[in-house]
Design a protein around this motif. Structure first.
Motif, short mmCIF file in Angstrom:
data_model
loop_
_atom_site.label_atom_id
_atom_site.label_comp_id
_atom_site.label_asym_id
_atom_site.label_seq_id
_atom_site.Cartn_x
_atom_site.Cartn_y
_atom_site.Cartn_z
N GLU A 1 9.24 -1.25 -3.17
CA GLU A 1 9.62 -1.86 -4.81
C GLU A 1 10.43 -2.88 -5.21
N GLN A 2 11.90 -2.53 -4.34
CA GLN A 2 12.91 -3.31 -4.03
C GLN A 2 12.76 -4.56 -3.26
N ALA A 3 11.58 -4.30 -2.18
CA ALA A 3 11.96 -5.80 -1.17
C ALA A 3 10.67 -6.79 -1.55
N LYS A 4 9.67 -6.17 -2.31
CA LYS A 4 9.04 -7.17 -2.96
C LYS A 4 8.03 -7.80 -1.55
N PRO A 5 7.66 -7.31 -1.22
CA PRO A 5 6.30 -7.09 0.30
C PRO A 5 5.34 -7.36 -0.55
N PRO A 6 4.28 -8.62 -0.49
CA PRO A 6 3.46 -9.47 -1.41
C PRO A 6 1.46 -8.67 -1.49
N PHE A 7 1.88 -7.47 0.06
CA PHE A 7 1.08 -6.95 -0.35
C PHE A 7 1.61 -5.43 0.28
N CYS A 8 0.86 -4.23 0.50
CA CYS A 8 1.50 -2.74 0.55
C CYS A 8 0.42 -2.10 0.06
N ILE A 9 0.55 -0.97 1.35
CA ILE A 9 -0.37 -0.01 0.98
C ILE A 9 0.55 1.24 0.87
N THR A 10 0.68 2.66 -0.02
CA THR A 10 1.29 3.60 0.73
C THR A 10 0.18 5.12 -0.02
N HIS A 11 0.81 6.63 0.12
CA HIS A 11 0.03 7.35 -0.44
C HIS A 11 0.54 7.52 -1.02
N SER A 12 -0.53 7.73 -2.18
CA SER A 12 0.29 8.62 -3.61
C SER A 12 1.25 9.63 -3.25
N PRO A 13 1.90 9.93 -4.21
CA PRO A 13 3.08 11.14 -3.42
C PRO A 13 1.94 12.90 -3.62
#
Length: 262
Positions: free
Chosen positions: A234-246
């Protein structure tokens, strides 16, 4: 879900859409992983961030090449695009949506990181006779943003996210002893006691997951959490990223015992 299913059978149910909720308590004996997937031009910075912050971001696996979506080092027939119950999609650091399958947004330049998860050490706590309240109450573990700063690396920085399990003081001491043996899944707790000391204003309102009962005479015990990379993203702001939902993890074929220090 049948708690006796193998990790592969669990992943097959997730892939088919039969299972889409949190994975706490599933696949006893096997490593579960947090997820961070990003373009290759951001991957080196993220790798360095993980190396500088091994408690919240312990790497247990990576894709072999950009664009690879199979993870043979972590298990049989793992397709990272479909084998996690719920994914989060970020664009420029903003959470855009959640999906149960990311095949439609997959790209050939994406690098996958799988990070150790506290669900793995929960098994060791239970085996020693300690109660894990989120499992007892059948909910996702509560997770909180803190004021504990991570070490910055490249374009990534931010504060640590923690998970919490309430325990009596004697049980908390035993939990520290047990979890010290598992540095690849967050290791010993970071803090116990007053939540305000680490920037948590309301213990009954977690930032992620679900609140659990804290009984009289119990202390909240806080472990570094693999949701920390989401705060860094959220802080680095890469143009696109995928994570798991917590709480919605990748269930691997790796035995937890392989990550323990004996």
């Amino acid at each position: 879900m049948d708690l006796n299913l193998t990790p592969r059978e669990i992943r097959q149910q997730i892939r088919s859409g039969e299972f889409s909720t949190n994975t706490s308590g599933l696949a006893q004996g096997f490593v579960q992983g947090n997820l961070a997937i990003m373009p290759k031009e951001w991957a080196n910075d993220f790798l360095l961030f993980c190396q500088q912050n091994p408690k919240p971001c312990p790497i247990v696996g990576m894709s072999r090449e950009p664009g690879d979506f199979m993870l043979p080092d972590l298990g049989e027939d793992i397709d990272i695009r479909s084998d996690v119950p719920k994914y989060r999609i970020y664009e420029n650091g903003e959470l855009i949506r959640e999906l149960n399958d990311v095949k439609e947004v997959w790209r050939d330049d994406l690098v996958t990181f799988v990070l150790g998860c506290s669900f793995s050490f929960e098994e060791a706590l239970i085996a020693d006779g300690l109660e894990v309240r989120n499992i007892t109450e059948g909910v996702n573990v509560p997770m909180y943003r803190t004021n504990i700063a991570c070490k910055p690396a490249g374009r990534f920085s931010g504060n640590t996210v923690v998970s919490m399990r309430p325990m009596k003081a004697a049980d908390a001491i035993r939990a520290i002893q047990i979890c010290t043996r598992f540095p690849s899944v967050h290791g010993a707790p970071l803090h116990l006691g007053d939540p305000a000391e680490i920037g948590i204003s309301d213990i009954n309102t977690p930032d992620f997951g679900d609140a659990v009962t804290i009984k009289p005479g119990e202390l909240p015990v806080f472990w570094a959490c693999g949701v920390t990379p989401q705060a860094a993203i959220e802080q680095a702001k890469p143009p696109f990223c995928i994570t798991h939902s917590p709480g919605h993890m990748l269930v691997t074929d790796l035995p937890n015992s392989r990550l323990a220090i004996l």
